[in-house]
Each structure stands twice: as structure tokens, then as C-alpha cells.
Design an enzyme around this catalytic site. Structure first.
Site, PDB file in Angstrom:
ATOM      1  N   HIS A 142      -8.378  -4.407  -1.933  1.00 13.14           N
ATOM      2  CA  HIS A 142      -7.169  -3.704  -1.513  1.00 13.14           C
ATOM      3  C   HIS A 142      -6.813  -4.079  -0.073  1.00 13.14           C
ATOM      4  O   HIS A 142      -7.647  -4.078   0.818  1.00 13.14           O
ATOM      5  CB  HIS A 142      -7.393  -2.192  -1.597  1.00 13.14           C
ATOM      6  CG  HIS A 142      -6.187  -1.374  -1.262  1.00 13.14           C
ATOM      7  ND1 HIS A 142      -5.273  -0.977  -2.203  1.00 13.14           N
ATOM      8  CD2 HIS A 142      -5.743  -0.886  -0.075  1.00 13.14           C
ATOM      9  CE1 HIS A 142      -4.321  -0.277  -1.628  1.00 13.14           C
ATOM     10  NE2 HIS A 142      -4.580  -0.205  -0.329  1.00 13.14           N
ATOM     11  N   CYS A 196       0.834  -1.199   0.000  1.00 10.49           N
ATOM     12  CA  CYS A 196       0.000   0.000   0.000  1.00 10.49           C
ATOM     13  C   CYS A 196       0.876   1.261   0.000  1.00 10.49           C
ATOM     14  O   CYS A 196       1.616   1.518  -0.936  1.00 10.49           O
ATOM     15  CB  CYS A 196      -0.952  -0.044   1.194  1.00 10.49           C
ATOM     16  SG  CYS A 196      -2.206   1.251   1.217  1.00 10.49           S
ATOM     17  N   ASP A 235     -10.148  -2.957  -6.358  1.00 11.13           N
ATOM     18  CA  ASP A 235      -9.225  -2.019  -5.729  1.00 11.13           C
ATOM     19  C   ASP A 235      -9.388  -0.641  -6.370  1.00 11.13           C
ATOM     20  O   ASP A 235      -8.947  -0.415  -7.498  1.00 11.13           O
ATOM     21  CB  ASP A 235      -7.780  -2.509  -5.889  1.00 11.13           C
ATOM     22  CG  ASP A 235      -6.785  -1.721  -5.051  1.00 11.13           C
ATOM     23  OD1 ASP A 235      -7.127  -0.616  -4.613  1.00 11.13           O
ATOM     24  OD2 ASP A 235      -5.667  -2.212  -4.838  1.00 11.13           O
TER      25      ASP A 235
END
Length: 259
Positions: free
Chosen positions: A226, A144, A194
Site C-alpha cells: 500500500h 489512498c 495491502d
């Protein structure tokens, strides 16, 4: 951008069970880090290769520690870095949390998490792995938020150097120009759903990496969102499988290109 800015999905997920076996250290006598040594090894032993773990917004926590221990069990000295200067976010923030305010100013208004603030922390950690632990080659994992810092330090332009091989999962906040500047093999684990790294961003990243002519890999995992590679619900078979396969993807990538 090659991926969009962080949002609520960056802190949603599940805490995994287990007992971390590594230890906390300081990088440059300033920034926290968690270090895990290969099974039967010592964090004091010089190593020819090491992994720098650049975590998601939640920073050094249960899940990142356990994953570092798993990487150490595969033979890699692994350092999880606090790229947030003591200001990570707790899991599952409320819907109205001001992510951009936190990124630009920090929780107290005086601790930003911009690239200008994070870069020196990453550079110090790379220096620590090379000089204190004798790592001749450094691989890195970026989850991330951490993906941006990884990509930024895979270039040949000082001081943005030092990462030889990279693996990123559900990346956020990566600029196309940053991705185009890398100078080493890069693997990506992507989620089917995502909003930060949607299909169009994934395809654009593929175009950029193909143009670079360096080894790359993009794996798409169905039925997950995600954050799955770090914060999956392990009670759900499909999420557990995707998380395990993303981990195996990283280990295989380093086995091929970091050795």
C-alpha cells in the site's frame, strides 16, 4: 466497504528527490493547492481539460508536487488539492498514532477530515478548474485517502458531480455504495500486499464495476505494498518499476477517456 479504513501504512514511505516547478494558489480564497501547467504553457491559459489530484494523507508535499509536474509534462493542467484544510500528516507517523482521532477531529480537535468536511473542498476545486481555468472535462487522480473523495464526485447527483474520468491507487475508505454510484470510466492501481485494499475487496470492486457496465481497469502490481504509487522506495528496482507503471497507467487512461 470496497476498501478498508486508513491505517499506519497510509503514511509510511519515501520522499523522492527533485525540484517542483509549479506554484501554490488558493482555491476559493480558502484552501491551499499546488498547480502545475503543461510544458510551455501557463496556469492562466484556458484549457479544455484538466486533472484534479486528490492526495494521500500526507497532502501537498514533495512527491505529490513532483507527480503533478510529471502530469503537466504530459499536457495536463494539474491541481493538487489540500483536502485536509491545512492539517495533513507528516511522513512516517509513530505506531501509536491515533488515525481515527485525526480523521474525526483533526490534529487540534476542531478540524475533522470526514466526508462532510472534505466534500466542499473538492467541490470548490472542481468549480475552480471549470470556471477559472476553462476545463470542459475534468479527470482526477485519488491516492489512498483521496480515492474516496474522487469516487464520491463521479456521480450524476448534485453536488457530487464534476469528475468525468478517474484513476485511483491503493484506495482506502471507499464504500461499496459510493463505488456503485460512479458514472464514468475508472482505473485502479492495486498493490499485491495491502491490508486496506486486499484481494477480497479488490474482487468485490471488480464485481461492482462490471455490473456498472462502464469502462474500468484494475491493475495488480506484484512485490509492492500500500502506498507504492506515491511513496515507493525508488532505490529498489521492483518498487520503482511499479510506481512508473502505475503512473503510465494513469496517463494512458486519461489519454483514452479524457481526450
Amino acid at each position: 466497504m470496497a476498501s478498508n479504513q486508513p491505517s499506519k501504512c497510509c503514511v509510511v514511505g519515501f520522499r523522492h528527490e527533485g525540484e517542483p516547478t509549479g506554484s501554490m494558489i488558493k482555491v476559493a480564497d480558502k484552501w491551499d493547492a499546488y498547480i502545475a501547467a503543461p510544458t510551455g504553457g501557463s496556469t492562466q491559459k484556458k484549457t479544455g481539460k484538466a486533472l484534479l489530484f486528490l492526495p494521500d494523507i500526507i497532502g501537498i508535499w514533495q512527491n505529490s508536487k513532483l507527480m503533478a509536474d510529471q502530469l503537466a509534462a504530459q499536457g495536463y493542467l494539474t491541481l493538487v488539492l489540500d483536502i485536509f484544510n491545512g492539517d495533513p500528516l507528516p511522513l512516517n507517523r509513530p505506531d501509536d498514532f491515533d488515525f481515527m482521532g485525526w480523521m474525526t477531529k483533526g490534529s487540534d480537535g476542531q478540524n475533522p477530515h470526514t466526508k462532510e468536511a472534505v466534500d466542499p473542498i473538492v467541490q470548490a476545486a472542481i468549480k475552480t478548474l471549470r470556471e477559472e481555468y476553462g476545463a470542459e472535462r475534468v479527470g482526477a487522480l485519488g491516492y489512498c485517502f483521496g480515492a474516496k473523495s474522487l469516487v464520491r464526485h463521479m456521480t450524476t447527483t448534485p453536488p457530487f458531480t464534476g469528475i468525468d474520468v478517474g484513476f485511483i491507487a491503493h484506495p482506502s475508505f471507499v464504500d461499496e455504495e459510493e463505488l456503485a454510484a460512479i458514472n464514468g470510466p475508472l482505473a485502479i492501481a492495486a498493490a499485491e500486499t495491502d491490508s486496506i485494499f486486499p484481494a477480497e475487496k479488490r474482487h468485490k470492486s471488480e464485481e461492482i464495476l462490471k455490473e456498472k457496465g462502464l469502462p474500468y481497469q484494475i491493475n495488480l502490481y506484484s512485490g509492492v505494498v500500500h502506498g507504492f504509487a506515491m511513496r515507493a522506495d525508488l532505490s529498489k528496482r521492483q518498487e520503482r518499476y511499479a510506481r512508473e507503471q502505475a503512473f503510465a497507467q494513469a496517463v494512458s487512461w486519461f489519454g483514452e477517456y479524457l481526450e
